[in-house]
Scaffold this active site. Structure first.
Site, mmCIF file in Angstrom:
data_model
loop_
_atom_site.group_PDB
_atom_site.id
_atom_site.type_symbol
_atom_site.label_atom_id
_atom_site.label_comp_id
_atom_site.label_asym_id
_atom_site.label_seq_id
_atom_site.Cartn_x
_atom_site.Cartn_y
_atom_site.Cartn_z
ATOM 1 N N LYS A 171 0.841 -1.206 0.000
ATOM 2 C CA LYS A 171 0.000 0.000 0.000
ATOM 3 C C LYS A 171 0.876 1.257 0.000
ATOM 4 O O LYS A 171 0.540 2.248 -0.653
ATOM 5 C CB LYS A 171 -0.939 0.005 1.208
ATOM 6 N N LYS B 299 -3.783 -12.619 -8.702
ATOM 7 C CA LYS B 299 -4.950 -12.640 -7.827
ATOM 8 C C LYS B 299 -6.075 -11.764 -8.365
ATOM 9 O O LYS B 299 -5.809 -10.694 -8.918
ATOM 10 C CB LYS B 299 -4.482 -12.122 -6.457
ATOM 11 N N LYS C 276 -9.743 -5.946 -6.363
ATOM 12 C CA LYS C 276 -10.206 -4.619 -6.755
ATOM 13 C C LYS C 276 -9.042 -3.772 -7.259
ATOM 14 O O LYS C 276 -9.142 -3.142 -8.308
ATOM 15 C CB LYS C 276 -10.859 -3.967 -5.528
HETATM 16 P P1 TYM Z 1 -10.876 -7.822 1.660
HETATM 17 O O1 TYM Z 1 -11.997 -6.853 1.810
HETATM 18 O O2 TYM Z 1 -9.726 -7.455 0.792
HETATM 19 O O3 TYM Z 1 -11.438 -9.193 1.113
HETATM 20 C C1 TYM Z 1 -12.511 -9.850 1.754
HETATM 21 C C2 TYM Z 1 -12.329 -11.342 1.736
HETATM 22 O O4 TYM Z 1 -12.196 -11.816 0.400
HETATM 23 C C3 TYM Z 1 -11.029 -12.610 0.287
HETATM 24 N N1 TYM Z 1 -10.441 -12.428 -1.048
HETATM 25 C C4 TYM Z 1 -9.947 -13.445 -1.767
HETATM 26 N N2 TYM Z 1 -9.859 -14.755 -1.509
HETATM 27 C C5 TYM Z 1 -9.321 -15.539 -2.456
HETATM 28 N N3 TYM Z 1 -8.868 -15.066 -3.658
HETATM 29 C C6 TYM Z 1 -8.942 -13.749 -3.958
HETATM 30 N N4 TYM Z 1 -8.514 -13.316 -5.137
HETATM 31 C C7 TYM Z 1 -9.483 -12.863 -2.991
HETATM 32 N N5 TYM Z 1 -9.710 -11.522 -2.944
HETATM 33 C C8 TYM Z 1 -10.283 -11.280 -1.750
HETATM 34 C C9 TYM Z 1 -10.085 -12.082 1.364
HETATM 35 O O5 TYM Z 1 -9.136 -13.058 1.721
HETATM 36 C C10 TYM Z 1 -11.046 -11.792 2.475
HETATM 37 O O6 TYM Z 1 -11.328 -12.951 3.208
HETATM 38 N N6 TYM Z 1 -8.452 -7.232 5.942
HETATM 39 C C11 TYM Z 1 -9.624 -7.835 5.349
HETATM 40 C C12 TYM Z 1 -10.930 -7.387 5.957
HETATM 41 C C13 TYM Z 1 -10.994 -7.574 7.432
HETATM 42 C C14 TYM Z 1 -11.137 -8.820 8.122
HETATM 43 C C15 TYM Z 1 -11.160 -8.475 9.497
HETATM 44 C C16 TYM Z 1 -11.236 -10.137 7.721
HETATM 45 C C17 TYM Z 1 -10.943 -6.593 8.341
HETATM 46 N N7 TYM Z 1 -11.047 -7.121 9.600
HETATM 47 C C18 TYM Z 1 -11.282 -9.465 10.485
HETATM 48 C C19 TYM Z 1 -11.370 -11.121 8.703
HETATM 49 C C20 TYM Z 1 -11.387 -10.791 10.072
HETATM 50 C C21 TYM Z 1 -9.642 -7.437 3.883
HETATM 51 O O7 TYM Z 1 -9.129 -6.423 3.492
HETATM 52 O O8 TYM Z 1 -10.343 -8.266 3.087
#
Ligand code: TYM
Length: 330
Positions: free
Chosen positions: A111, A194, A197
């Site tokens: 980031k 991957k 977004k």
């Molecule tokens: P975020 O918003 O980027 O993504 C949400 C969930 O989607 C999964 N994901 C994927 N899994 C497999 N392949 C992909 N290409 C892919 N893109 C996204 C992510 O692994 C995630 O599970 N930090 C987290 C949000 C968060 C969170 C938490 C999660 C904040 N607090 C507490 C669990 C527990 C995030 O940015 O996910």
């Protein structure tokens, strides 16, 4: 009953990475566990989106969660910013989080590279906020995709460190959970590894048939196998990974055999894949449209979810205050 917690940032619509990496597991786990699923709107502030976008996107994700089959009668669904207790735990965890370890996390470095003019403290402490989200529930299982592994490792470290510093055995180390054997990484179809977004290569749950077909037909391929039974290069493996997710075993085997004997035509494979993705998403897409229109219902779900989440959060904060030696809140 064992507790489960997970969240998603409201950066737009849910894409297939979110769905197969996390949300599909949510819909199954809600039948077996005490589940809390939230929308991580505070986390999205780390990239400075426009406030009106956060609010709109939060309700979009809420509608999409429900459309995927998360049931507010079974699971607690809430918006992170409705539960201020999380911030108090975030503060305590931050006091025991060290600059060096936070700076070393891959997501921070990435980031910082992407937004060099906005390397803010929220970005740096992203893992402590995520740990607070989890530990506030004393959640033990966390359904997340493979990209969250390092954040999960940090959450475990913060839980252990809290216990050590205060000489207690209070927080249980949270574990990542995925439906298959291993955490899933849903690939992008542009060869960039991957689906995400910020990678700009997403197929969204709400995409219509034409859009899906356009995106799939554009997927990167190679010139095709020339030797029988040759290993698949990554861009081709990616297409097969998708087939495993949305197509029947028969379809998968059919194209796999064509690949092995070098008679495969990628155009046919993509056409089939687009069809199967569309068939998978069509019922979800219809429900998204219905639910998005019912704002009263969405607000009620968010309000009731927040009440339930806060009840548990208050209990954790009261216990944590007691452990640290602070007075109970008045
Ligand atoms: P975020 O918003 O980027 O993504 C949400 C969930 O989607 C999964 N994901 C994927 N899994 C497999 N392949 C992909 N290409 C892919 N893109 C996204 C992510 O692994 C995630 O599970 N930090 C987290 C949000 C968060 C969170 C938490 C999660 C904040 N607090 C507490 C669990 C527990 C995030 O940015 O996910």
């Amino acid at each position: 009953m064992e507790r489960v917690v997970s969240g998603i940032r409201p950066t737009g619509n849910l894409h297939l990475g979110n769905y197969f990496g996390a949300v599909r597991a949510f819909t199954q786990m809600q039948h077996e566990y005490d589940c809390s699923f939230f929308i991580a709107d505070w986390h999205s502030l780390t990239t400075h989106p426009r406030p009106e976008d956060i609010v709109r996107n939060t309700y979009t994700i809420l509608a999409e969660y429900l459309a995927c089959g998360i049931d507010p009668e079974r699971a607690t669904i809430y918006i992170q910013s409705d539960v201020p207790e999380v911030l108090e735990l975030y503060l305590y965890l931050n006091m025991n989080a060290y600059l060096g370890e936070l700076e070393r996390t891959t997501s921070f470095k990435e980031k910082a590279r992407q937004q060099p003019d906005n390397v803010n403290a929220g970005l740096l402490t992203y893992p402590s906020l995520m740990a607070a989200d989890i530990l506030i529930h004393r959640g033990v299982k966390v359904p997340v995709g493979k990209d969250q592994e390092q954040n999960m490792e940090m959450a475990r470290k913060f839980a252990r460190r809290f216990n050590t510093i205060y000489g207690v055995d209070y927080f249980v180390e949270p574990q990542s959970y995925s439906l298959g054997e291993k955490a899933l990484k849903v690939p992008g179809l542009d060869g960039s590894g991957k689906m995400g977004k910020s990678e700009g290569n997403c197929i969204y749950l709400k995409d219509d048939e034409k859009t899906i077909s356009k995106k799939v037909m554009k997927a990167v391929t190679d010139s095709g196998p020339t030797e029988p039974n040759s290993p698949k290069p990554e861009v081709i493996e990616n297409l097969f990974t998708f087939m495993e997710l949305v197509s029947t075993q028969e379809t998968y085997d059919y194209f796999n055999e064509r690949y092995a004997d070098c008679s495969i035509r990628y155009g046919d494979l993509k056409k089939q894949l687009a069809q199967d993705i569309n068939a998978y998403c069509a019922p979800i897409r219809e429900r998204i449209a219905e639910l998005s229109a019912d704002t009263d219902f969405l607000s009620r779900v968010a309000r009731e979810g927040a009440e339930r989440a806060r009840e548990r959060a208050r209990q954790t904060i009261d216990e944590v205050r007691h452990i640290i030696g602070f007075r109970a809140r008045q």
